[in-house]
Scaffold this active site. Structure first.
Site, PDB file in Angstrom:
ATOM      1  N   GLU A  18       0.837  -1.196   0.000  1.00  0.00           N
ATOM      2  CA  GLU A  18       0.000   0.000   0.000  1.00  0.00           C
ATOM      3  C   GLU A  18       0.875   1.250   0.000  1.00  0.00           C
ATOM      4  O   GLU A  18       2.065   1.189   0.306  1.00  0.00           O
ATOM      5  CB  GLU A  18      -0.942  -0.019   1.211  1.00  0.00           C
ATOM      6  CG  GLU A  18      -0.276  -0.381   2.531  1.00  0.00           C
ATOM      7  CD  GLU A  18      -0.110   0.803   3.466  1.00  0.00           C
ATOM      8  OE1 GLU A  18      -0.247   1.950   2.995  1.00  0.00           O
ATOM      9  OE2 GLU A  18       0.173   0.580   4.652  1.00  0.00           O
ATOM     10  N   LYS A  34      -3.200  -1.711  14.426  1.00  0.00           N
ATOM     11  CA  LYS A  34      -2.471  -0.625  15.072  1.00  0.00           C
ATOM     12  C   LYS A  34      -2.869  -0.521  16.547  1.00  0.00           C
ATOM     13  O   LYS A  34      -4.046  -0.633  16.888  1.00  0.00           O
ATOM     14  CB  LYS A  34      -2.727   0.688  14.348  1.00  0.00           C
ATOM     15  CG  LYS A  34      -2.234   0.681  12.910  1.00  0.00           C
ATOM     16  CD  LYS A  34      -2.526   1.997  12.226  1.00  0.00           C
ATOM     17  CE  LYS A  34      -2.004   1.995  10.789  1.00  0.00           C
ATOM     18  NZ  LYS A  34      -2.784   1.109   9.908  1.00  0.00           N
TER      19      LYS A  34
END
Length: 272
Positions: free
Chosen positions: A5, A135
């Site tokens: 990405e 995350k």
């Protein structure tokens, strides 16, 4: 091929670490015998495979593009840095089954209505996403519950516990443990043959960030009225400030390691 990405280049990391991470991931994939396929939207086209000039263009100024934003980015000729969700969508369209990133998005702490499109895309696109879990700034229990509801397998690469980005210990179990590239490739093949779509392959980070959870709580408490796509970049930037830059250095190391693991598993998948 292993997809990468570009929101990490456009919004996720500061300069020069953003390009260091991107180029390091590509080199790690090549060293493991696979081909990097860095993804973005440029010049009104979905691009699978970028040159250094393309990466520098994304780094110089780009719009964060998720799955829903692909059409507008194409029509408006925007430089689009793709999120995990958008990268999965494009990778699946191109027949690429493996993707490496730092950490997936999920459900935000204290904001259960704020859920990353990464989760829904994982239920739709048949791509294995190699990451250090989700995350740490996210609500990990709710994120894992949502993945379970969406029937997304979470494989622990040599671990039984779901990593939390900067730490190996997220406090929640993975759905299945896998050990080594060959077993992971076999598990992915069997799952896809049985009708699975996206899969999370959770790779423990190569090192840990001291006081990560404490700094995360402080960053979340200071978030203010940020919403939507600006939340994660703001939180990660504050983590970098609180850690004196150590979180950024670790982020580069872990995403490059995830790229290497993804490439090793891709090689085993297509060699088996």
């Amino acid at each position: 091929m292993v997809a990468l990405e570009t929101s990490i280049v456009g919004q996720g990391l500061p300069s020069p670490q953003n390009l260091e991470a991107a180029l390091g991931c590509e080199a790690a994939i090549r060293d493991a015998g696979a081909v990097p396929a860095t993804i973005a939207v440029l010049g009104g086209r979905l691009r699978v495979g970028l040159g250094r000039g393309d990466l520098e263009r994304i780094a110089a100024g780009s719009k964060k593009v998720s799955s829903r934003d692909l059409g507008p980015a194409i029509v408006k000729l925007q430089a689009g840095a793709t999120t995990v969700a958008a990268t999965m969508r494009i990778a699946a369209m191109a027949g690429v089954r493996f993707l490496a990133t730092g950490g997936i998005g999920g459900v935000h702490r204290g904001r259960p209505e704020d859920e990353s499109a990464d989760l829904l895309e994982l239920s739709r696109s048949p791509v294995a996403v190699f990451s250090c879990g989700a995350k740490i700034i996210l609500d990990l229990p709710r994120t894992l519950e949502r993945l379970e509801s969406l029937s997304v397998p979470v494989l622990g690469y040599g671990c039984d516990e779901f990593p939390a980005f900067y730490t190996r210990h997220g406090g929640r179990p993975v759905s299945t443990r896998v050990d080594g590239a060959a077993e992971t490739a076999a598990m992915l093949r069997a799952g896809w043959n049985a009708g699975s779509h996206g899969v999370v392959v959770a790779v423990p980070p190569p090192a840990e960030l001291e006081r990560a959870d404490e700094m995360t709580r402080q960053a979340v408490s200071e978030l203010g009225d940020a919403t939507g796509a600006e939340v994660t970049p703001r939180l990660l930037a504050r983590m970098a400030e609180l850690s004196g830059g150590r979180s950024v250095d670790l982020n580069v190391r872990l995403v490059v390691n995830n790229a290497r693991v993804a490439a090793e598993v891709a090689h085993a998948f297509y060699s088996g």
